[in-house]
Design an enzyme around this catalytic site. Structure first.
Site, PDB file in Angstrom:
ATOM      1  N   GLU A 131       0.705  -1.020   0.491  1.00  0.00           N
ATOM      2  CA  GLU A 131       0.098   0.286  -0.370  1.00  0.00           C
ATOM      3  C   GLU A 131       1.062   1.518  -0.389  1.00  0.00           C
ATOM      4  OE1 GLU A 131      -2.441  -1.024  -0.727  1.00  0.00           O
ATOM      5  OE2 GLU A 131      -3.971  -0.933   0.657  1.00  0.00           O
ATOM      6  N   THR A 163      -4.865   6.640  -5.836  1.00  0.00           N
ATOM      7  CA  THR A 163      -5.359   7.375  -4.274  1.00  0.00           C
ATOM      8  C   THR A 163      -4.108   7.783  -3.735  1.00  0.00           C
ATOM      9  OG1 THR A 163      -5.637   4.659  -3.986  1.00  0.00           O
ATOM     10  CG2 THR A 163      -4.304   5.686  -1.998  1.00  0.00           C
TER      11      THR A 163
END
Ligand code: HSE
Length: 308
Positions: A128, A180
């Site tokens: 991530e 993101t």
């Protein structure tokens, strides 16, 4: 065991009011991944999909997660990983989390399940970080545990799986890419106290609504006064989708993760299908390409489908 195939599910992070702390695993879409143990130490990654993602282990989200796992395993080990993604990167459906979580769950099985689910979340968060610039666990945690999880803290990790009612989820994915990292950068760094009060009221309400199967409470609590007003500007059709779907009987919904996908929850499949029709009508009218899904909560997380 030398080779394993897993299906790694899409996830909805935030669940509207729980930025970075709530997430839900979905039955569809999911990625397919095959991991083999090799005699040669190191990691070799091959993508068989259309997304042109980097295959060097340090730049690949699965590679980064596997490297973190190998560091703690301590003995030299080698992996060959083949990934076929069906969850489009930049969709807001936890594409990078599926790659990271799928890789470490598969590796753990090949190594004799020596790591806990919490360890696997810790390893997967390294993926991530590559994808979004920061470690967050609200996608990787439900992907590994299944169901809905609350991340009370990430340093140290404190993951709480929640009991939730059977829900149906309708998703529309407008075919624009929202990275993101970009959608985190546009957020304000400070929150007004009056908004914080509303938000934590909603988070408490949403969790109680899940635990008590109280659909009205779930719907009232799915309100985000901090993140959604900023991010929704990037998503064509957002306000209309939310309004019309709620009028048609959806419990509530909002941006999936960092967007651009929008999800809406329903009590039954019939309503979920009706919501899909409404979403399609809106995107046909505003002439933006889109994809829709009608799915349900995935309670098992990354699934092993073949092991040799
Ligand atoms: N909680 C993260 C965010 C999820 O909203 O930025 C990203 O998928």
């Amino acid at each position: 065991m030398k080779k394993i195939k897993v299906l790694a599910p899409a996830t909805i992070a935030n669940l509207v009011c729980g930025f970075d702390i709530l997430g839900m695993a979905l039955k569809a879409p999911f990625d397919e991944m095959t991991l083999s143990l090799t005699d040669e130490p190191g990691i070799v990654i091959k993508h068989t999909d259309e997304y042109n993602l980097p295959e060097e282990p340090e730049k690949n989200v699965s590679g980064a997660a596997l490297l973190a796992l190998m560091e703690e395993f301590k003995k030299p080990v080698g992996f060959h990983l083949t990934i076929h993604k069906h969850i489009k990167p930049g969709s807001g459906l936890g594409s990078s989390a599926a790659s990271s979580a799928g890789a470490v769950v598969a590796a753990n099985h090949l190594l004799g399940n020596i790591f806990s689910n919490e360890d696997l979340v810790r390893f997967a968060m390294n993926g991530e970080k590559i994808a979004g610039g920061v470690k967050h666990a609200d996608n990787v945690s439900p992907c590994i545990y299944g169901g809905v999880t609350l991340i009370r803290s990430i340093f140290p990790l404190d993951i709480i799986p929640l009991n939730v009612p059977d829900l149906f989820i309708t998703i529309v994915h407008p075919q624009i890419e929202v990275r993101t990292s970009d959608s985190r950068q546009i957020l304000r760094k400070e929150v007004q106290l009056k908004n914080a009060i509303k938000q934590w009221g909603n988070i408490g309400g949403l969790i109680m609504g899940f635990m008590k199967n109280d659909f009205d409470l779930i719907g009232r609590s799915m309100e985000d006064v901090i993140i959604e007003p900023v991010r929704s500007i990037l998503i064509p059709g957002f306000d209309e989708v939310k309004l019309k779907c709620k009028e048609a009987g959806s419990i509530g919904g909002g941006i999936s993760g960092s967007g651009p996908s929008i999800f809406m929850l329903s009590k039954d499949e019939e309503t979920a299908n009706k919501i899909e029709g409404i979403m399609k009508d809106i995107y046909e009218k505003i002439e933006v390409d889109y994809k829709t899904y009608v799915t349900a909560i995935n309670t098992e997380g990354v699934k092993i489908v073949e092991a040799q």
